[in-house]
Design an enzyme around this catalytic site. Structure first.
Site, short mmCIF file in Angstrom:
data_model
loop_
_atom_site.label_atom_id
_atom_site.label_comp_id
_atom_site.label_asym_id
_atom_site.label_seq_id
_atom_site.Cartn_x
_atom_site.Cartn_y
_atom_site.Cartn_z
CG HIS A 85 -3.91 -1.78 -1.48
ND1 HIS A 85 -5.03 -2.53 -1.79
CD2 HIS A 85 -4.26 -1.01 -0.42
CE1 HIS A 85 -6.01 -2.23 -0.95
NE2 HIS A 85 -5.57 -1.31 -0.11
CG HIS A 118 -9.25 -0.15 -0.11
ND1 HIS A 118 -8.60 -0.41 1.07
CD2 HIS A 118 -10.58 -0.18 0.18
CE1 HIS A 118 -9.48 -0.59 2.04
NE2 HIS A 118 -10.69 -0.44 1.52
CB SER A 174 -0.90 0.03 1.24
OG SER A 174 -1.42 1.34 1.39
CG ASP A 214 -5.08 2.13 1.13
OD1 ASP A 214 -6.04 1.34 1.09
OD2 ASP A 214 -3.93 1.79 1.46
CG MET A 219 -11.39 -3.28 5.60
SD MET A 219 -9.95 -2.71 4.70
CE MET A 219 -8.97 -1.93 5.98
CG MET A 231 -8.21 6.92 2.87
SD MET A 231 -7.12 6.99 4.28
CE MET A 231 -6.57 5.29 4.36
CG ASP A 270 -6.10 -3.21 3.37
OD1 ASP A 270 -5.03 -2.93 3.94
OD2 ASP A 270 -6.74 -2.40 2.66
CG MET A 276 -11.25 2.94 2.50
SD MET A 276 -9.67 2.91 3.36
CE MET A 276 -8.57 3.04 1.96
C1 DX5 Z 1 -6.22 1.22 5.86
C2 DX5 Z 1 -5.80 0.88 4.44
C3 DX5 Z 1 -4.67 -0.07 4.38
C4 DX5 Z 1 -3.42 0.43 5.02
C5 DX5 Z 1 -2.59 -0.75 5.42
O1 DX5 Z 1 -7.32 2.04 5.82
O2 DX5 Z 1 -6.87 0.32 3.72
O3 DX5 Z 1 -4.43 -0.47 3.02
O4 DX5 Z 1 -2.65 1.25 4.20
O5 DX5 Z 1 -1.52 -0.27 6.16
P1 DX5 Z 1 -0.70 -1.21 7.13
O6 DX5 Z 1 -0.17 -2.37 6.30
O7 DX5 Z 1 0.38 -0.32 7.63
O8 DX5 Z 1 -1.65 -1.69 8.19
ZN ZN Z 2 -6.40 -0.57 1.67
#
Ligand code: DX5
Ligand code: ZN
Length: 229
Positions: free
Chosen positions: A47, A80, A22, A49, A151, A51, A187, A82
Site C-alpha cells: 500500500h 492510495h 503501508s 500512501d 478509512m 499525500m 485503512d 490523498m
Molecule cells: C493514513 C494512511 C494509512 C496509514 C495507515 O492516511 O492512508 O494507509 O499509513 O497507518 P497505520 O496502519 O499506522 O494506521
Molecule cells: Zn492509505
C-alpha cells in the site's frame, strides 16, 4: 466498461484476508529493502500512501519513488491518492507501476470521471471514503469501482487509533457490494486487535502500517492480522 486483467493479481477480489502493509511506516532510507521484507513476511499487496499537503495535512512521496520500487517488487501496488486534484497525476502513477489507483470521493467533483480515467489506463479503480463521508457516496460508481476503501482514521498520518464508529459503514458497504467483483479494503489503525473487527464487518483487505513495520516480528504480525492465531 471492464478493466483488463492485470498481470500481478488475477483473482478478483482476492479470497480470504489480504494484508497490505503501508510503506508510510517503513524506514524511508531503505524503502526497497522494506518492501521486500514485507513481501517475505506475507504481505499480499503493497500500500502506497500519496499525500499532497493540501487534501491532507502531510506530504509523502510521488511517482518517481513508486517507479524505483517497482523494479524490485512483485507485489501488486495499491496506490492510495490523498491528493486534490487527482486526475492530472493519475497517468503518472499508472506509468510508474501502480496496479490499483484509489481516489477519494471527497477530492473533487468528478469521481466518476477519475474512475473512468483509471480504468482507461488498464488499472483497477478504487474509491476511498473519509470517516465523515457516508457509504452512499460510493453508490453511483458501483459499476466502475474495483475497490472501495473505508478509512478508519482521518487520513494524513500513520499510527492513529482505529475509529470503531466506522464499523457499521464497513458492513453497509459490504451489503452494497453484494455479488459484485469489488474488493472491500479498510485503512487506518489496523492491529491484531482491530483486524478481526474489520473482517467481521466485511473487509477483505486490511492496510496496516505501524502494526507491520514497527512489529518486532513482521511475519507474526501479518499472520495474526490474517486471523491465523
Ligand atoms: C493514513 C494512511 C494509512 C496509514 C495507515 O492516511 O492512508 O494507509 O499509513 O497507518 P497505520 O496502519 O499506522 O494506521
Ligand atoms: Zn492509505
Amino acid at each position: 466498461m471492464t478493466s483488463p486483467a492485470p498481470a500481478r493479481d488475477t483473482a478478483w477480489p482476492p479470497p480470504g484476508t489480504t494484508i497490505a502493509p503501508s510503506l508510510l511506516a517503513a524506514d524511508f532510507a531503505r524503502l526497497g529493502e522494506e518492501a521486500a521484507d514485507a513481501a517475505a513476511a506475507g504481505a499480499g499487496w503493497l500500500h502506497l500512501d500519496i499525500m499532497d499537503g493540501h487534501f491532507v495535512p502531510n506530504l509523502s512521496f510521488g511517482p518517481a519513488v513508486l517507479k524505483a520500487l517497482r523494479a524490485g517488487s512483485g507485489l501488486p501496488f495499491d496506490v492510495h491518492l490523498m491528493i486534490a486534484p487527482a486526475d492530472p497525476y493519475i497517468p503518472a502513477f499508472a506509468e510508474a507501476g501502480a496496479d490499483h489507483i484509489i481516489v477519494h470521493a471527497e477530492a473533487g467533483p468528478h469521481l466518476h470521471r477519475s474512475l473512468q480515467l483509471i480504468r482507461s489506463l488498464g488499472k483497477r479503480a478504487g474509491v476511498a471514503l473519509n470517516p465523515g463521508t457516508p457509504a452512499e457516496a460510493a453508490a453511483p460508481v458501483m459499476e466502475l469501482a474495483d475497490l472501495i476503501l473505508v478509512m478508519t482514521v482521518n487520513p494524513g498520518f500513520g499510527g492513529q487509533a482505529f475509529l470503531h464508529d466506522q464499523l457499521p459503514k464497513i458492513a453497509q458497504v459490504r451489503d452494497m457490494i453484494g455479488r459484485r467483483p469489488i474488493a472491500l479494503e479498510v485503512d487506518g489503525g489496523i492491529t491484531p486487535d482491530t483486524a478481526p473487527l474489520a473482517v467481521q464487518a466485511g473487509a477483505g483487505v486490511l492496510v496496516a502500517g505501524t502494526a507491520v513495520f514497527a512489529a518486532p516480528d513482521r511475519a507474526a504480525a501479518i499472520s495474526a492480522m490474517k486471523g491465523h492465531a
